[in-house]
Scaffold this motif. Structure first.
Motif, PDB file in Angstrom:
ATOM      1  N   PHE A 289       0.831  -1.208   0.000  1.00 33.15           N
ATOM      2  CA  PHE A 289       0.000   0.000   0.000  1.00 33.15           C
ATOM      3  C   PHE A 289       0.861   1.252   0.000  1.00 33.15           C
ATOM      4  CE2 PHE A 289      -1.359   3.439   2.811  1.00 33.15           C
ATOM      5  CZ  PHE A 289      -2.379   3.970   2.037  1.00 33.15           C
ATOM      6  N   ILE A 290       1.896   1.272   0.820  1.00 29.20           N
ATOM      7  CA  ILE A 290       2.753   2.453   0.886  1.00 29.20           C
ATOM      8  C   ILE A 290       3.389   2.739  -0.468  1.00 29.20           C
ATOM      9  CG2 ILE A 290       4.813   3.407   1.986  1.00 29.20           C
ATOM     10  CD1 ILE A 290       4.144   1.810   4.466  1.00 29.20           C
ATOM     11  N   GLN A 291       3.694   1.709  -1.218  1.00 28.39           N
ATOM     12  CA  GLN A 291       4.337   1.887  -2.513  1.00 28.39           C
ATOM     13  C   GLN A 291       3.349   2.240  -3.622  1.00 28.39           C
ATOM     14  OE1 GLN A 291       6.381  -1.829  -3.044  1.00 28.39           O
ATOM     15  NE2 GLN A 291       8.086  -1.275  -1.687  1.00 28.39           N
ATOM     16  N   THR A 292       2.097   1.800  -3.494  1.00 35.23           N
ATOM     17  CA  THR A 292       1.126   2.011  -4.570  1.00 35.23           C
ATOM     18  C   THR A 292       0.025   2.999  -4.216  1.00 35.23           C
ATOM     19  OG1 THR A 292      -0.235   0.144  -3.829  1.00 35.23           O
ATOM     20  CG2 THR A 292       1.534  -0.325  -5.396  1.00 35.23           C
ATOM     21  N   GLY A 293      -0.403   3.020  -2.941  1.00 38.49           N
ATOM     22  CA  GLY A 293      -1.501   3.890  -2.536  1.00 38.49           C
ATOM     23  C   GLY A 293      -2.876   3.344  -2.857  1.00 38.49           C
ATOM     24  N   TYR A 294      -2.975   2.101  -3.306  1.00 37.85           N
ATOM     25  CA  TYR A 294      -4.273   1.519  -3.637  1.00 37.85           C
ATOM     26  C   TYR A 294      -5.048   1.206  -2.364  1.00 37.85           C
ATOM     27  CZ  TYR A 294      -2.165   0.884  -8.237  1.00 37.85           C
ATOM     28  OH  TYR A 294      -1.549   1.100  -9.444  1.00 37.85           O
ATOM     29  N   SER A 295      -6.385   1.327  -2.448  1.00 33.34           N
ATOM     30  CA  SER A 295      -7.238   1.080  -1.290  1.00 33.34           C
ATOM     31  C   SER A 295      -8.544   0.448  -1.740  1.00 33.34           C
ATOM     32  CB  SER A 295      -7.526   2.375  -0.522  1.00 33.34           C
ATOM     33  OG  SER A 295      -8.343   3.233  -1.298  1.00 33.34           O
ATOM     34  N   THR A 296      -9.402   0.134  -0.772  1.00 34.14           N
ATOM     35  CA  THR A 296     -10.707  -0.469  -1.052  1.00 34.14           C
ATOM     36  C   THR A 296     -11.832   0.555  -0.982  1.00 34.14           C
ATOM     37  OG1 THR A 296     -11.015  -1.038   1.283  1.00 34.14           O
ATOM     38  CG2 THR A 296      -9.948  -2.690  -0.120  1.00 34.14           C
ATOM     39  N   ALA A 297     -11.502   1.831  -1.106  1.00 33.49           N
ATOM     40  CA  ALA A 297     -12.533   2.859  -0.991  1.00 33.49           C
ATOM     41  C   ALA A 297     -13.611   2.690  -2.057  1.00 33.49           C
ATOM     42  CB  ALA A 297     -11.906   4.244  -1.098  1.00 33.49           C
ATOM     43  N   THR A 298     -13.209   2.309  -3.283  1.00 30.58           N
ATOM     44  CA  THR A 298     -14.189   2.113  -4.350  1.00 30.58           C
ATOM     45  C   THR A 298     -15.113   0.953  -4.047  1.00 30.58           C
ATOM     46  OG1 THR A 298     -12.504   2.914  -5.899  1.00 30.58           O
ATOM     47  CG2 THR A 298     -14.450   1.875  -6.844  1.00 30.58           C
ATOM     48  N   ALA A 299     -14.588  -0.074  -3.406  1.00 28.24           N
ATOM     49  CA  ALA A 299     -15.412  -1.235  -3.069  1.00 28.24           C
ATOM     50  C   ALA A 299     -16.502  -0.833  -2.076  1.00 28.24           C
ATOM     51  CB  ALA A 299     -14.544  -2.359  -2.504  1.00 28.24           C
ATOM     52  N   LYS A 300     -16.157   0.000  -1.099  1.00 27.92           N
ATOM     53  CA  LYS A 300     -17.166   0.439  -0.138  1.00 27.92           C
ATOM     54  C   LYS A 300     -18.270   1.254  -0.796  1.00 27.92           C
ATOM     55  CE  LYS A 300     -15.771  -1.034   3.952  1.00 27.92           C
ATOM     56  NZ  LYS A 300     -16.599  -1.976   4.724  1.00 27.92           N
ATOM     57  N   ALA A 301     -17.872   2.110  -1.740  1.00 31.34           N
ATOM     58  CA  ALA A 301     -18.843   3.011  -2.347  1.00 31.34           C
ATOM     59  C   ALA A 301     -19.697   2.327  -3.407  1.00 31.34           C
ATOM     60  CB  ALA A 301     -18.128   4.212  -2.975  1.00 31.34           C
ATOM     61  N   SER A 302     -19.228   1.200  -3.959  1.00 37.77           N
ATOM     62  CA  SER A 302     -19.926   0.594  -5.094  1.00 37.77           C
ATOM     63  C   SER A 302     -20.819  -0.559  -4.710  1.00 37.77           C
ATOM     64  CB  SER A 302     -18.886   0.093  -6.119  1.00 37.77           C
ATOM     65  OG  SER A 302     -18.063   1.148  -6.557  1.00 37.77           O
ATOM     66  N   THR A 303     -20.826  -0.972  -3.457  1.00 34.92           N
ATOM     67  CA  THR A 303     -21.631  -2.131  -3.065  1.00 34.92           C
ATOM     68  C   THR A 303     -23.111  -1.845  -3.253  1.00 34.92           C
ATOM     69  OG1 THR A 303     -19.954  -2.744  -1.451  1.00 34.92           O
ATOM     70  CG2 THR A 303     -22.121  -3.749  -1.224  1.00 34.92           C
ATOM     71  N   VAL A 304     -23.829  -2.800  -3.827  1.00 35.22           N
ATOM     72  CA  VAL A 304     -25.264  -2.659  -4.059  1.00 35.22           C
ATOM     73  C   VAL A 304     -26.013  -3.048  -2.802  1.00 35.22           C
ATOM     74  CG1 VAL A 304     -27.204  -3.449  -5.436  1.00 35.22           C
ATOM     75  CG2 VAL A 304     -24.974  -3.134  -6.519  1.00 35.22           C
ATOM     76  N   TRP A 305     -26.932  -2.187  -2.349  1.00 35.79           N
ATOM     77  CA  TRP A 305     -27.728  -2.456  -1.147  1.00 35.79           C
ATOM     78  C   TRP A 305     -29.157  -2.775  -1.538  1.00 35.79           C
ATOM     79  CZ3 TRP A 305     -25.355  -2.839   3.433  1.00 35.79           C
ATOM     80  CH2 TRP A 305     -24.078  -2.338   3.517  1.00 35.79           C
TER      81      TRP A 305
END
Length: 305
Positions: A289-305
């Motif tokens: 993560f420190i080297q790339t900065g990738y996260s799961t923020a998109t996964a949280k925002a895209s989940t269908v409820w």
């Protein structure tokens, strides 16, 4: 539209695209287009089938994260008398974490077998194009990725790392208060007054508020010093994670990691040392993560409820 009127194909398709592509919810689309809710929902289902039936575009960074959907549902088997799960309270979402495709798929549950089953249903050439997978600190997800995507690099989202540190800080506060004061915590206790400030980032506290918290805990004696020691450990962990925004070299990252681990080892607090052990166990994924900065923020925002 007047009651009883019929809608043509063009406005029906426009209503489906309004929800599918414009990011609007069905209720808002009904207000904007002045159509009924069933009409817009049927149009969205038709438009959504066009997307789900299409082949997945190449994905470089895959995001996998869990989301809670209410309570679990159970049903009693009439033959055996045992209670069997009908609906899981957890769902797992798969998203294009660094692209524009958004949600790629969603399954019920969060077991590694479910993740492997979803990956097995995709094309082999598509899976080979995935270079990184962003997850939370889930050993089950990590095991599934190592099996289903052995060539991909696992990245741990920094949000969950900081969340783990804040959880440790709360546990230390509760334990020390109960052991030294003999009660859970009262409004007059300095550690109770500082409980929210302890969970805030240092840069988000003004100098006056920080001094108030610091001096009050210093005056509290052993209990306050224990909390400040644990709080400094969380801040040093945040300094380590913040290196992702500075393009720091490996030597600087290694120095920040050494400062964090040394502080935790010398703290003498069991929860702080356990945090250091967990971070060390997940270091390969945290370093990614420190080297790339990738996260799961998109996964949280895209989940269908």
């Amino acid at each position: 539209m007047p009651t009883g009127a019929r809608i043509t194909t063009r406005p029906r398709e426009a209503a489906g695209r309004w929800v599918r592509d414009a990011g609007s919810i069905v209720v808002q689309a009904t207000r904007d287009l002045r159509l009924s809710w069933p009409t817009v929902m049927d149009a969205f289902r038709t438009a959504g089938q066009q997307v789900t039936a299409a082949a997945l575009e190449p994905v470089t960074v895959l995001g996998i994260d869990e989301s809670r959907r209410g309570r679990a549902q159970w049903r009693q088997n009439p033959d055996t008398g045992r209670w069997e799960p009908v609906a899981d309270r957890w769902h797992t979402g798969f998203v294009d974490a660094f692209g524009v495709q958004g949600l790629l798929g969603q399954i019920e549950g969060r077991a590694p077998s479910g993740v492997l089953a979803w990956l097995a249903g995709t094309d082999l050439r598509w899976r080979r194009q995935i270079h990184y997978v962003a997850i939370d600190m889930s050993a089950g997800y990590r095991a599934a990725i190592r099996t289903g995507l052995p060539h991909a690099t696992v990245v741990v989202d920094h949000f969950h790392v900081v969340q783990l540190a804040n959880k440790m800080l709360n546990i230390v506060r509760r334990r020390t208060t109960a052991s030294l004061r003999g009660w859970r915590g009262r409004a007059t206790d300095p550690e109770w007054k500082a409980r929210r400030r302890l969970l805030r980032n240092r840069e988000d506290l003004t100098d006056a508020r920080f001094s108030t918290m610091w001096n009050a805990l210093i005056n509290a004696g052993t209990l306050g010093m224990t909390l400040l020691t644990a709080w400094i450990a969380t801040e040093r962990l945040r300094d380590l994670l913040a290196a992702a925004r500075t393009s720091a070299g490996r030597s600087h990252i290694g120095h920040l990691r050494w400062k964090f681990l040394t502080w935790c080892a010398d703290s003498g607090i069991p929860e702080v040392r356990q945090l250091a052990t967990t971070i060390d166990r997940w270091w390969a994924e945290i370093e990614a993560f420190i080297q790339t900065g990738y996260s799961t923020a998109t996964a949280k925002a895209s989940t269908v409820w």
